[in-house]
Design a protein around this motif. Structure first.
Motif, PDB file in Angstrom:
ATOM      1  N   GLN A  98       0.845  -1.196   0.000  1.00 52.72           N
ATOM      2  CA  GLN A  98       0.000   0.000   0.000  1.00 52.72           C
ATOM      3  C   GLN A  98       0.883   1.249   0.000  1.00 52.72           C
ATOM      4  OE1 GLN A  98      -2.297  -0.323   3.606  1.00 52.72           O
ATOM      5  NE2 GLN A  98      -0.524  -0.867   4.864  1.00 52.72           N
ATOM      6  N   SER A 110       0.276   3.683   1.593  1.00 51.67           N
ATOM      7  CA  SER A 110       0.183   4.243   2.957  1.00 51.67           C
ATOM      8  C   SER A 110       1.549   4.303   3.631  1.00 51.67           C
ATOM      9  CB  SER A 110      -0.759   3.398   3.807  1.00 51.67           C
ATOM     10  OG  SER A 110      -2.001   3.241   3.162  1.00 51.67           O
ATOM     11  N   GLN A 147       3.072   7.645   4.077  1.00 49.40           N
ATOM     12  CA  GLN A 147       2.616   8.562   5.138  1.00 49.40           C
ATOM     13  C   GLN A 147       3.674   8.704   6.221  1.00 49.40           C
ATOM     14  OE1 GLN A 147      -1.110   7.745   7.028  1.00 49.40           O
ATOM     15  NE2 GLN A 147      -2.169   7.136   5.146  1.00 49.40           N
ATOM     16  N   ARG A 168       0.484  -7.177  -4.385  1.00 55.22           N
ATOM     17  CA  ARG A 168      -0.174  -8.138  -3.486  1.00 55.22           C
ATOM     18  C   ARG A 168      -0.362  -9.461  -4.213  1.00 55.22           C
ATOM     19  NH1 ARG A 168      -5.022  -4.440  -0.787  1.00 55.22           N
ATOM     20  NH2 ARG A 168      -3.613  -2.712  -0.339  1.00 55.22           N
ATOM     21  N   GLN A 191      -1.784   2.815  -6.708  1.00 54.76           N
ATOM     22  CA  GLN A 191      -2.606   3.542  -5.739  1.00 54.76           C
ATOM     23  C   GLN A 191      -2.187   5.001  -5.691  1.00 54.76           C
ATOM     24  OE1 GLN A 191      -2.087   1.593  -1.905  1.00 54.76           O
ATOM     25  NE2 GLN A 191      -4.000   0.451  -2.170  1.00 54.76           N
ATOM     26  N   GLU A 228      -2.096   7.680  -2.532  1.00 56.43           N
ATOM     27  CA  GLU A 228      -2.332   7.944  -1.119  1.00 56.43           C
ATOM     28  C   GLU A 228      -2.505   9.440  -0.910  1.00 56.43           C
ATOM     29  OE1 GLU A 228      -2.232   5.276   0.685  1.00 56.43           O
ATOM     30  OE2 GLU A 228      -2.463   6.078   2.702  1.00 56.43           O
ATOM     31  N   THR A 285      -6.445   4.291  10.592  1.00 56.88           N
ATOM     32  CA  THR A 285      -7.403   5.398  10.704  1.00 56.88           C
ATOM     33  C   THR A 285      -8.460   5.070  11.750  1.00 56.88           C
ATOM     34  OG1 THR A 285      -8.461   4.409   8.755  1.00 56.88           O
ATOM     35  CG2 THR A 285      -7.235   6.450   8.403  1.00 56.88           C
ATOM     36  N   GLY A 337     -10.888   4.099   0.174  1.00 57.15           N
ATOM     37  CA  GLY A 337     -10.892   3.980   1.628  1.00 57.15           C
ATOM     38  C   GLY A 337     -10.274   5.229   2.221  1.00 57.15           C
ATOM     39  N   ALA A 365      -6.623  10.786   6.016  1.00 52.63           N
ATOM     40  CA  ALA A 365      -5.862  10.088   4.975  1.00 52.63           C
ATOM     41  C   ALA A 365      -6.836   9.372   4.069  1.00 52.63           C
ATOM     42  CB  ALA A 365      -4.900   9.084   5.609  1.00 52.63           C
ATOM     43  N   PHE A 366      -6.394   9.111   2.863  1.00 56.27           N
ATOM     44  CA  PHE A 366      -7.236   8.342   1.934  1.00 56.27           C
ATOM     45  C   PHE A 366      -6.350   7.561   0.980  1.00 56.27           C
ATOM     46  CE2 PHE A 366      -6.620  12.602   0.266  1.00 56.27           C
ATOM     47  CZ  PHE A 366      -6.283  12.416  -1.058  1.00 56.27           C
ATOM     48  N   GLY A 367      -6.893   6.476   0.425  1.00 58.44           N
ATOM     49  CA  GLY A 367      -6.143   5.661  -0.530  1.00 58.44           C
ATOM     50  C   GLY A 367      -7.044   5.312  -1.707  1.00 58.44           C
TER      51      GLY A 367
END
Ligand code: DAH
Length: 340
Positions: A170, A172, A175, A196, A209, A211, A252, A283, A306-308
């Motif tokens: 991810q 993420s 971050q 993945r 993605q 982020e 989150t 998300g 935060a968002f993805g």
């Protein structure tokens, strides 16, 4: 002698006039005027002519030669003009014809959507941070409040390179790097590839993605909702709105799943939204205090959201693509149709 010259002259003229090319004309010139040519032979034979007749015969020979040469020059000119005409004909260009358009490529749909998202967020003041595809377990999971035995790890089948290193599952992970490097206020997006062990019509082992992370004083879920409403209008159309559904992500609290009102049927229900009027797109949530504190951010002062976003998912929805594999097969029949 006079008769002989007359014959040479007549034949030469006939042959010259019958020559249909410059090459042929050269041959004819050679057989008459060349070193071993007929008229040259006559000149060489002058020594056998009685001396008193030589001036006369000499004059005849010269006349004959001049006549042949003048016809030869005339024919040469004519054939040269014809050759030029043919060349012009063959090389003719019609400048009024429409030009042949060179084949032009276009950006890959994933790149197009990524650029569109980047433009939208950049216009809202987000900076871009590009993380790395190889991450440590700490940045990808632990620092995101997902320690070793956390059940949420099962949601992301991970490609481990070693017990410590992995292919990030991810964006993420970015971050944490950003918060370690920079004090709030923070407002970044981080696009990139993630990996993945997952493979079906809507999942690929490698996908993309984007982020988003905002950390500042007084940031709440309302700021997230307002920003997302703006964002979906820009990407899907001005009549589209969002709906937040409770969800769970370890990093989150609260966490939400963000749906957009179906941009195809306007919310009435259709095949695209499976009759519900809503489509799940990303998300998001309010950044968990544990994550902020782990990065040294004072949670009495600061909070964040935060968002993805899955870029393939947005591309599939926007361009009506029903199988994610179509985005990775490089089939020009598919790719040529998407030039946004
Ligand atoms: N990282 C999540 C995933 O890959 C997506 C996501 C959800 C990112 C919520 C976020 C977030 O930043 O707040 O499924």
């Amino acid at each position: 002698m006079k008769e002989k010259l007359q014959k040479i002259r007549e034949r030469a003229i006939a042959e010259i006039q019958n020559s249909d090319g410059l090459e042929k004309l050269g041959e004819v010139r050679n057989t008459i005027l060349g070193k071993k040519g007929e008229l040259t032979a006559v000149l060489k034979g002058m020594k056998d002519v009685p001396p008193e007749d030589r001036p006369k015969v000499g004059q005849w020979v010269n006349e004959t030669r001049e006549a042949i040469e003048s016809i030869l020059a005339e024919q040469t000119k004519k054939l040269e003009a014809e050759a030029l005409r043919l060349r012009y004909e063959a090389e003719k260009i019609d400048v009024t014809m429409p030009a042949v358009k060179p084949a032009k490529g276009n950006l890959h749909p994933i790149t197009q959507v990524r650029n569109q998202l980047t433009d939208i967020f950049a216009s809202m003041g987000f900076e871009i941070y590009e993380g790395t595809e190889i991450e440590t377990d700490y940045y990808n999971f632990t620092a995101l409040n997902t320690p070793q035995d956390h059940p949420a790890r099962d949601m992301q089948d991970t490609f481990y390179l070693s017990p410590e290193f992995l292919l990030r599952t991810q964006t993420s992970a970015g971050q944490i790097h950003v918060m370690e490097a920079k004090k709030p206020p923070i407002k970044i997006i981080s696009p990139g590839k993630v990996f993945r062990s997952d493979d079906d019509a809507t999942h690929s082992p490698m996908f993309t993605q984007m982020e988003g992370l905002v950390v500042d004083k007084g940031i709440t879920l309302c700021d997230l909702k307002g920003m997302l409403d703006e964002f979906v209008k820009k990407i899907f159309g001005k009549n589209v709105t969002t709906r937040l559904r409770p969800s769970y992500f370890p990093f989150t609290e609260p966490s939400v799943e963000v749906d957009v009102s179906c941009f195809q049927c306007g919310g009435k229900g259709c095949k695209l939204c499976k009759g519900t009027g809503w489509i799940e797109v990303l998300g998001a949530g309010v950044v968990n205090n544990k994550v902020l504190e782990g990065c040294g951010v004072d949670t009495n002062e600061y909070s964040g959201f935060a968002f993805g976003i899955g870029i393939e998912r947005i591309a599939m929805l926007k361009y009506g693509i029903n199988n994610i594999k179509l985005l990775f097969e490089s089939d020009l029949r598919v790719l040529n149709q998407i030039d946004d």
